[in-house]
Design a protein around this motif. Sequence first.
Motif, PDB file in Angstrom:
ATOM      1  N   ALA A  66      -0.328 -16.186 -35.310  1.00  0.00           N
ATOM      2  CA  ALA A  66      -0.309 -14.704 -35.051  1.00  0.00           C
ATOM      3  C   ALA A  66      -1.643 -13.616 -35.853  1.00  0.00           C
ATOM      4  O   ALA A  66      -0.907 -13.823 -37.148  1.00  0.00           O
ATOM      5  N   PRO A  95       3.785  -9.505 -27.378  1.00  0.00           N
ATOM      6  CA  PRO A  95       2.949  -9.773 -28.524  1.00  0.00           C
ATOM      7  C   PRO A  95       3.270  -8.120 -29.903  1.00  0.00           C
ATOM      8  O   PRO A  95       2.809  -7.389 -28.992  1.00  0.00           O
ATOM      9  N   HIS A 139       5.813 -14.333 -29.482  1.00  0.00           N
ATOM     10  CA  HIS A 139       4.248 -14.341 -29.465  1.00  0.00           C
ATOM     11  C   HIS A 139       4.313 -16.079 -29.383  1.00  0.00           C
ATOM     12  O   HIS A 139       5.439 -17.438 -29.577  1.00  0.00           O
ATOM     13  N   GLN A 142      -4.559 -15.004 -25.417  1.00  0.00           N
ATOM     14  CA  GLN A 142      -2.723 -14.515 -26.026  1.00  0.00           C
ATOM     15  C   GLN A 142      -1.837 -13.772 -25.564  1.00  0.00           C
ATOM     16  O   GLN A 142      -0.816 -14.143 -24.431  1.00  0.00           O
ATOM     17  N   THR A 160       1.326 -15.018 -23.173  1.00  0.00           N
ATOM     18  CA  THR A 160       2.365 -14.532 -23.032  1.00  0.00           C
ATOM     19  C   THR A 160       3.309 -13.795 -22.483  1.00  0.00           C
ATOM     20  O   THR A 160       5.061 -14.007 -22.503  1.00  0.00           O
ATOM     21  N   GLU A 163       9.186  -8.754 -30.713  1.00  0.00           N
ATOM     22  CA  GLU A 163       8.663  -9.501 -30.750  1.00  0.00           C
ATOM     23  C   GLU A 163       8.187 -10.870 -30.665  1.00  0.00           C
ATOM     24  O   GLU A 163       8.770 -12.042 -30.696  1.00  0.00           O
ATOM     25  N   SER A 176       8.074 -13.253 -35.076  1.00  0.00           N
ATOM     26  CA  SER A 176       7.793 -13.616 -33.694  1.00  0.00           C
ATOM     27  C   SER A 176       8.341 -14.378 -34.068  1.00  0.00           C
ATOM     28  O   SER A 176       8.465 -15.120 -34.163  1.00  0.00           O
TER      29      SER A 176
END
Lengths: 354, 354, 354, 354
Positions: B320, B113, B314, B121, B125, B312, B327
């Motif tokens: 996000a 992320p 997510h 989160q 991820t 990136e 992302s």
Amino acid sequence: MIITIRNTANSEHRAQLMALLCRITGSQRPITTTQMRGREVVAIDSALVDPEAHSLLRSLNAVEQIHSLNTPYQLASRAFQPENTSITIGATNACTPVIIGGPHADPVIMAGPCAVENREQLITTAQAVKRAGAHVLRGGAFKPRTSPYQFQGLGVEGLHLLAEAREITGLPVITEVMEPGMVETVAQHADVLQIGTRNAQNFPLLLAAGRNSKQLPVLLKRGLSSTLSEWLLAAEYILAAGNPNVILCERGIRSYDPQTRNVLDLTCVPLLQELTHLPIVVDPSHSTGRRELVPIMSRASIAAQAQGLIIEVHPDPDTALCDGKQSITPEQLTKIIRETSLIANMIREEISVA
Amino acid sequence: MIITIRNTANSEHRAQLMALLCRITGSQRPITTTQMRGREVVAIDSALVDPEAHSLLRSLNAVEQIHSLNTPYQLASRAFQPENTSITIGATNACTPVIIGGPHADPVIMAGPCAVENREQLITTAQAVKRAGAHVLRGGAFKPRTSPYQFQGLGVEGLHLLAEAREITGLPVITEVMEPGMVETVAQHADVLQIGTRNAQNFPLLLAAGRNSKQLPVLLKRGLSSTLSEWLLAAEYILAAGNPNVILCERGIRSYDPQTRNVLDLTCVPLLQELTHLPIVVDPSHSTGRRELVPIMSRASIAAQAQGLIIEVHPDPDTALCDGKQSITPEQLTKIIRETSLIANMIREEISVA
Amino acid sequence: MIITIRNTANSEHRAQLMALLCRITGSQRPITTTQMRGREVVAIDSALVDPEAHSLLRSLNAVEQIHSLNTPYQLASRAFQPENTSITIGATNACTPVIIGGPHADPVIMAGPCAVENREQLITTAQAVKRAGAHVLRGGAFKPRTSPYQFQGLGVEGLHLLAEAREITGLPVITEVMEPGMVETVAQHADVLQIGTRNAQNFPLLLAAGRNSKQLPVLLKRGLSSTLSEWLLAAEYILAAGNPNVILCERGIRSYDPQTRNVLDLTCVPLLQELTHLPIVVDPSHSTGRRELVPIMSRASIAAQAQGLIIEVHPDPDTALCDGKQSITPEQLTKIIRETSLIANMIREEISVA
Amino acid sequence: MIITIRNTANSEHRAQLMALLCRITGSQRPITTTQMRGREVVAIDSALVDPEAHSLLRSLNAVEQIHSLNTPYQLASRAFQPENTSITIGATNACTPVIIGGPHADPVIMAGPCAVENREQLITTAQAVKRAGAHVLRGGAFKPRTSPYQFQGLGVEGLHLLAEAREITGLPVITEVMEPGMVETVAQHADVLQIGTRNAQNFPLLLAAGRNSKQLPVLLKRGLSSTLSEWLLAAEYILAAGNPNVILCERGIRSYDPQTRNVLDLTCVPLLQELTHLPIVVDPSHSTGRRELVPIMSRASIAAQAQGLIIEVHPDPDTALCDGKQSITPEQLTKIIRETSLIANMIREEISVA
């Protein structure tokens, strides 16, 4: 705003429509239609059309459909034409035509010397790039040079040599045109008209190229510091003048780093493919300025989904009259064509999996 | 000018050399050596060394060899070290280390992320990018934000979560450090220190990162409008401070086009590979700013011979706390890793053929 | 969103407000107030405040007024403070203070060497610029240099020399600070903290400068390629940290022309004067890079309504340890001050006529 | 390399020289001489002249002197002509001529509408700018527009209206020409030919303007992202084609900041005055894009030693067909002329003091 003209419209209906459009837009120029998506279309500035004119337009016999787009460019927009434009290069002369754009086309390789220097240099190079697998021969007869004291190209003599090289190799020919008054002369000998980066907003030239009598495709290079919107509006000049065959060519944009004065903006390739249906090729020679970088950036260009490459090749780069530093040899071209073809295949398979 | 120190030099010899160097350069800072090519080296400004000092230096017991380079950077120059620098990421913590640079290394994928938002989160991820095949987990605990009113990251709490994510997944962790005073704190938890584009010429930070007590590798992003020379000199600050483990990261440079404010300069990858032995990765997320472009530009980056990517990811990009627009999802990452691996293999085979 | 705090608010009222703000914004940092327009204010991100919180805020005893602004910067915005910010330079040390900004202030001239090299060079220059009519002495003790091998400044010793020069000449002193950990040290000796172009988005440094214990003014140079909005948001970091005394300094932006690598963007001066109440000065030395251009561009800067100039002066420019090429002599400074004063007077009279 | 031709050279001598030059340079174009410094000169590429040809050249009767310059431009170089070029505008038509360049000339003010819209608009504006003190009337008959759907100007009808406005007001007229084929048509009605920023490297147009049959002066705007060297080489095309009357016009260069997409590069004015003898004017309208900034940047331009201004004025800016946002009123023009004249006087007095 784009108006699609009914197949059934007769000449009276069409005259009626053109008269109304002239009145609405106050245009001094005759209004031109373009063949797109198998139909005749005409674009005008929506800002000039008030609501009343709108319904008036709809009521005309000639009008099939009205498309309102919220981009400044109209005919160039993918919102108007979702499918890729497919352009045949070399349709009008005796040579092996090649298609660019379209659903599953292979990368089209245009290669040849920066400038046509003499018969031997050109024919040798043409045969070599043909052997290497190129599809189109490039070569400058008219050269835009930063200084008036640099070699300016062979001019019309160069055009004749290019035509001879096509005859010998069967490769269609792309060459630059620099002024409106020369468009027809160049169109007589070439298969694609190239418009250079310094003429990217030379509007009389764009219009003249749009009106070339053979509807030859036009390869439009990005201006030294054009935005994507400015570039697509330059393409729109050609389209609106009646020529649907425009190929965009990224060749690097101006940068602040003396070490890389042009920055090759490869991200513009997928970005443009969202915005427009026109095919996009990359020029790894001018954008990098150094032959060592050409093979690598050719691979990267095709990986970024460019539909073709235009590459400077010289049988003996170190003696070239112009741009020798960025010219590659025919051997390097062979390798580039093999590698980019592998990448293009891989992408095609990946897409069909997805 | 780079001086290689003799293996046989004892502490007295070395003190003698350092004293002379301090005198020559008038340096206020203690002079630091770096381990490169299996030897201890020290670089100083050749402009400060007059011919007499030159022969004096040669006569010292500690001095094995003197390299004079005509680039402004010294230790970063490929003229000094012809072979690629090979860096092990994750050597000091319990995790699966990965090597970047070196002769035949695969592209190293760093993913995660933009910002560490909360435990769930991050761990979700981290597990997802691990499954997708990533080698390193990225995630911001300290976030440099254009506005003081934007989310600034979880700070030290974020570092703890990153360390926990490493423990769970075995992925080494890269995270940004924004100020010299925090280098040791971040180094305690991270496997790679990231220096962001806005700090690309924050010299005290570069020095502090160069002196981090664990000799953790430093990923140095290119400044918003850095030239290649400025960028390599920024790397030189880290190298000269004693840390040979620098990874360069192209992340796009400032442009004039509002549609693509950052231009990804992929040509810098092969150009840098001529100039320096340091590994180079590309950040297709910040450079494009739009998730649709990330897969395509990832392919192009590897085709341009980048040695890795930092992306990136997510689990739910639209929610996000930062950079959601750019992302991608873990599923897209899986596809990117497969495609870039195919391209990297193809290039390796082509090179071995040539 | 800016909240003006009632004069009558007691400590309990204020604690109530701060608690609510922390809750609303989820801020990890303590929330800081700034004195502006004679009142205590606090700014937060309007995007974080939902309608309910809005009315809750209004109901608090501490809240006098809520300003909603549609710019990303808040405290820096002229929409919040229509009158120019007036800043006293040299208020806290024994010297002759000078006011910048405010209704009818004369251009403030800051002049001195690029770097403090030694006692004699500094004192000589300080006395010379004083005689020439300068108001503030500039001089770098900590020098951000592109290469680690260039002269990095005398450091703390340089600060002591600057303080001595102030004592001798009565001129307040401006000098650069490069890292958060050194802000208090520099603030002990300086009258204005300078933040350089390479630190224009060094957010921890901006915050530390904003919190300097003497509320010394901060001169914030524009980043190498900062937009006006990014620049004002960098200023906002300082303002939001509690320091209302920010001076903006245009020093040229990156360009593509090797002949003028920095382009002095004078149009930013009147543009900023529309957007912000903060004073703006111009650095004609770094922006032009050549001493021949400094007098002419100084005139142009004042004609563009800059409220001051910061100029590199050296008693013997050709021997300067840094930036000699762009340093002028004290004699040239005398002429610049006379000419710019004539232009400033002319503008004042013209404005009073209009 | 510049060759000065002897006054005494007869037609045979001259033919001999031209034949040799053609042979040396291999030029396809006839070689043209230019009148400069009261002498006939011809420039060629020194790189093409080997030492033998050099002595051969010297031996010719027609050759007085050979100047070798180490800049890419030749005739434009101040190394060749130290004194300022002085150009009379309006020499060939019935109007009040004005001189630009030369030793003590006042700033020349060119003002008028962006586009000629109709008779009334043009005549009203022309009379108003005359009353305000302008010296030359500007107005576009042919308008280069980014989009093909925008108003493209009245064309030849616009030229007739401009000629009428000259008759009524006595002001010489400047107007843009966009293509080589129209140069003679425009030259029939105008007093200065303007070449726009998008045509700054349209070499056929530059050559045609250089060969215009009335030797009308040419105002050459800087390209969107031209370097100074590229700009002077564009001027060289006009000079080498036989026309010594070139005026340079700075109009802002492309920038990365959406808030100021063009950056007015005023530093180029004194820089160019070092490099070239050609007069330089500034366009504060296009470079700022906003009418509020025009008066301030006009002052700054004259303070930077520009020899003139070209400003868009409209009697009712808000209804203008093009560029209304950047057009000022005649009243504002009056004030600009008063203020810039004060600054020009001040500079003149300062210089005479020095």
